[in-house]
Design a protein around this motif. Structure first.
Motif, mmCIF file in Angstrom:
data_model
loop_
_atom_site.group_PDB
_atom_site.id
_atom_site.type_symbol
_atom_site.label_atom_id
_atom_site.label_comp_id
_atom_site.label_asym_id
_atom_site.label_seq_id
_atom_site.Cartn_x
_atom_site.Cartn_y
_atom_site.Cartn_z
ATOM 1 N N ARG A 15 0.839 -1.204 0.000
ATOM 2 C CA ARG A 15 0.000 0.000 0.000
ATOM 3 C C ARG A 15 0.874 1.255 0.000
ATOM 4 N NH1 ARG A 15 -3.439 -3.378 3.389
ATOM 5 N NH2 ARG A 15 -2.266 -2.740 5.237
ATOM 6 N N TRP A 61 -8.168 -0.804 0.314
ATOM 7 C CA TRP A 61 -6.969 0.031 0.403
ATOM 8 C C TRP A 61 -5.785 -0.465 -0.410
ATOM 9 C CZ3 TRP A 61 -7.293 4.596 3.156
ATOM 10 C CH2 TRP A 61 -8.419 4.735 3.983
ATOM 11 N N ASP A 62 -5.890 -1.613 -1.048
ATOM 12 C CA ASP A 62 -4.761 -2.134 -1.816
ATOM 13 C C ASP A 62 -4.408 -1.181 -2.944
ATOM 14 O OD1 ASP A 62 -4.957 -4.288 -0.184
ATOM 15 O OD2 ASP A 62 -5.858 -5.634 -1.664
#
Length: 558
Positions: free
Chosen positions: A192, A232-233
């Motif tokens: 991330r 959120w990747d």
């Protein structure tokens, strides 16, 4: 299907804004030009605009989680096509089309208006068939490749990396390529990345510029205002103001980028960086100076590379700047005495508009524009009211002109920017909208109607015209200054004086501008004396001493 930026996660979870952006990115991935996201209040039924093979497409995006897309989408996209004068129409949806929408599309077809259908199955197939990288991906110049190598090494070895590149030399390209390489090599913890900026407009543009350099396997998200990612990747682009109050709820990030890194010394940025605690932090800027004298090297380390305007010009990575100073013949002491408010000269710069002076400036701009065969011009004005009135003045001299200011509705700004890029308008007046994060490479003329001695703002505004573009050999810069003796006066541009604009009647006097031959001087200064990156700790632009022709006497004004 998962593993692409537009996959089942986006189709099932959204958000609707993220769905719009992924549709826009899908167009970028498939060789559309000038893709713009215009969805929102006042969008006239459009969500995404894009140009391919000379045709303007308008796309209406419908995200729903548990129902058919609204049948009104067909009427909305037709309205949008009329407003934006589009050639092709399409509806993209996260759920299959229902009977009502199909019937609406068929009804318009009978009237001779074709609407392309992009249901989820079609979008996934387009995603699968898309090239790994978009056609717009830029091949790195030698110095950019060197920057990526050095940044990657610095981040891996020290966890810090700073890059200083003049506007137009591709700092965002370098950040994107460095990120893609680190993610491809599995170096970033958690997979991330967080990219920070201080304005929503900058964050949105950063995301769009990253798209051109990223493989289709890396998703991107926005974290601004009331919107945050549903997963959120990948890469999250965020304003520091959005991140700060939610630090405790965020996942881990392996890398944090700070764009326009000269802002990193502010309290909000320092708190966010400390709160995230990422093992790697990098930053890039074109103007590494802060008025508060904060040393950004403390947080980012020494720059891995510094390339200024001078080297960019010398190596042909920025276009030639034909810079012309024009001095007028106004006796400013006379103007002050005639003004009922008896403003100081500094106040007059901000609060006084002299119509005859603007008329002559507009005439000069029009003459040079025609004589030099320019395509488009940006005029920097001292205030919003002046930007509006000067745009109207330019129309009297044959320009297709408009103003872009911070008080406009976002959709109107987007429409005006699209018209500038398309060539529908050829002159834009503004105040500070074009200082940071705006890419207008085709602009080949600038005009300054304001005096600015902020070193950072000068470089940012000049940089709007230095970008290379096809069939662009140089940028012509007209700098209308009222009195050359004030060139070195320090003016705080961040503070505007409140109050009404006064228009002073000097109709019986003639205002004239004369090119005082400053072009060669300014180019030499940019190339030699003003290696801005070597003047450490100097947050303001100070002109060196020079022998300059004395301005013309104040004409008939006594």
């Amino acid at each position: 299907m998962e593993g692409f930026f537009l996959d089942s996660r986006r189709l099932l979870s959204g958000s609707w804004r993220a769905f719009e952006r992924d549709v826009a990115r899908l167009l970028v991935q498939n060789a559309f030009d000038d893709v713009r996201i215009v969805g929102g209040s006042g969008d006239r039924g459009a969500d995404v605009l894009g140009v391919k093979n000379g045709q303007l497409w308008v796309v209406q995006c419908k995200f729903t989680s548990d129902s058919y897309p609204d049948s009104h989408a067909a009427d909305e996209v037709v309205e949008a096509a009329r407003f934006y004068e589009a050639d092709r129409l399409a509806i993209a949806s996260s759920r299959p089309f229902g009977p009502a929408l199909n019937n609406a599309i068929e009804r318009w077809a009978r009237l001779g208006i074709r609407i392309e259908a992009l249901p989820p199955a079609t979008l996934i197939e387009m995603m699968r068939r898309s090239p790994e990288y978009p056609r717009a991906r830029r091949n790195l110049r030698d110095y950019q490749d060197d920057c990526v190598t050095r940044l990657t090494a610095a981040l891996r070895e020290t966890g810090r990396g700073q890059l200083v590149l003049a506007t137009g030399l591709g700092k965002t390209v370098v950040m994107a390529e460095t990120t893609a390489q680190l993610m491809r090599d599995g170096i970033i913890d958690s997979g991330r990345v967080l990219v920070l900026a201080d304005k929503r407009e900058l964050v949105e543009q950063l995301q769009r510029e990253f798209w051109s350099q990223l493989p289709k396997t890396i998703p991107t998200h926005l974290f601004v205002g009331g919107e945050q990612p549903t997963f959120w990747d990948g890469i999250v682009f965020a304003t520091v103001q959005s991140v700060l109050p939610r630090l405790s709820a965020l996942p881990d990030f392996g890398l944090v980028w700070v764009d326009e890194a000269h802002h990193i010394g502010s309290d909000s940025f320092r708190r966010v960086i400390a709160g995230i605690g990422a093992p790697m932090i990098g930053g890039a800027t074109a103007t590494p100076w802060r008025g508060d004298q904060f040393d950004i090297d403390v947080l980012l380390g020494q720059p891995v590379m510094k390339i200024g305007i001078d080297e960019g010009l010398r190596r042909g990575f920025l276009c030639e700047a034909d810079y012309r100073l024009l001095a007028d013949n106004i006796d400013w002491e006379f103007v002050r005495s005639r003004s009922k408010h008896e403003y100081s000269i500094k106040e007059l710069n901000t609060r006084l508009l002299i119509p005859t002076r603007d008329e002559e400036a507009a005439r000069q701009i029009a003459d040079v524009f025609k004589r030099e065969d320019r395509r488009s011009v940006i005029i920097f004005c001292p205030g919003v009211e002046h930007a509006r009135t000067f745009a109207a003045m330019l129309r009297l001299y044959g320009f297709r002109s408009a103003h872009i200011t911070g008080d406009m509705e976002p959709r109107e700004r987007e429409k005006t920017m699209a018209a500038l890029r398309k060539g529908a308008i050829n002159a834009v007046t503004t105040v500070d909208i074009f200082n940071e994060g705006v890419d207008v490479p085709d602009v080949d003329m600038l005009a300054f109607m304001r005096v600015t001695h902020s070193r950072r703002i000068f470089v940012q505004q000049l940089g709007r015209g230095l970008r290379l573009a096809p069939n662009k050999q140089k940028v012509v810069v007209l700098d209308f200054v009222s009195d050359l003796r004030r060139m070195a006066e320090v003016i705080d541009l961040q503070k505007s004086i409140a109050g009404d604009i006064e228009r002073l009647d000097l109709s019986e006097k003639i205002v004239q501008f004369s090119d005082r031959g400053a072009g060669a001087f300014m180019l030499d200064w940019l190339m030699d004396q003003a290696d801005l990156f070597n003047r450490e700790g100097d947050a303001r632009l100070g002109l060196p001493q020079f022998n300059f022709p004395v301005p013309a006497p104040p004409g008939g004004i006594q």
